[in-house]
Design a protein around this motif. Structure first.
Motif, PDB file in Angstrom:
ATOM      1  N   ARG A  63     -23.171  28.958 -33.433  1.00  0.00           N
ATOM      2  CA  ARG A  63     -24.190  27.909 -33.534  1.00  0.00           C
ATOM      3  C   ARG A  63     -25.581  28.482 -33.205  1.00  0.00           C
ATOM      4  O   ARG A  63     -26.548  28.211 -33.904  1.00  0.00           O
ATOM      5  N   THR A  64     -25.650  29.290 -32.169  1.00  0.00           N
ATOM      6  CA  THR A  64     -26.924  29.891 -31.764  1.00  0.00           C
ATOM      7  C   THR A  64     -27.467  30.800 -32.859  1.00  0.00           C
ATOM      8  O   THR A  64     -28.655  30.756 -33.172  1.00  0.00           O
ATOM      9  N   GLN A  67     -28.824  28.772 -35.782  1.00  0.00           N
ATOM     10  CA  GLN A  67     -30.160  28.243 -35.466  1.00  0.00           C
ATOM     11  C   GLN A  67     -31.212  29.333 -35.628  1.00  0.00           C
ATOM     12  O   GLN A  67     -32.309  29.080 -36.124  1.00  0.00           O
ATOM     13  N   ARG A  68     -30.876  30.550 -35.238  1.00  0.00           N
ATOM     14  CA  ARG A  68     -31.800  31.675 -35.366  1.00  0.00           C
ATOM     15  C   ARG A  68     -32.138  31.943 -36.838  1.00  0.00           C
ATOM     16  O   ARG A  68     -33.291  32.208 -37.177  1.00  0.00           O
ATOM     17  N   GLU A  71     -34.588  29.148 -37.754  1.00  0.00           N
ATOM     18  CA  GLU A  71     -35.870  29.237 -37.050  1.00  0.00           C
ATOM     19  C   GLU A  71     -36.688  30.463 -37.439  1.00  0.00           C
ATOM     20  O   GLU A  71     -37.912  30.415 -37.494  1.00  0.00           O
TER      21      GLU A  71
END
Length: 109
Positions: A63-64, A67-68, A71
């Motif tokens: 998930r992280t 998101q990266r 972003e």
């Protein structure tokens, strides 16, 4: 020949990234990559997983990273092997194969 199964993650989205027009979709790349790796490294364990960057799984690490990708406006699909980015936008098989060989995979003749 390796007996360890590595995880190859393909981060992408249904919509083709704006900078990747005329390239295959993330899902097409995922399917192509899985077939190409299976031919290159037959009978060797690996897992290819597709992760939708706009609907990632509950797994914190995945998930992280999803998101990266969003972003940082990374070109997707983004191919990650054991935490290392090995392809972005239009991944190259040569680079992915080299990473697998460095981890003990033996290519077929």
């Amino acid at each position: 020949m390796t007996t360890n199964q590595i995880e190859i993650l393909v981060y992408g989205a249904e919509q083709i990234c704006a900078s990747c027009v005329n390239l295959p979709s993330s899902m097409d790349t995922y399917e192509w990559l899985e077939a190409a790796i299976a031919r290159k490294f037959p009978n060797q364990p690996f897992k290819v997983e597709y992760i939708d960057i706009f609907n990632p799984p509950a797994d914190d690490e995945k998930r992280t990273f999803a998101q990266r990708v969003v972003e940082e406006d990374m070109f997707y699909p983004v191919v990650v092997i054991e935490g290392k980015v090995v392809g972005e936008g239009n991944p190259r098989l040569k680079t992915i194969y080299a990473e697998m060989e460095s981890r003990g995979y033996i290519p077929s003749a």
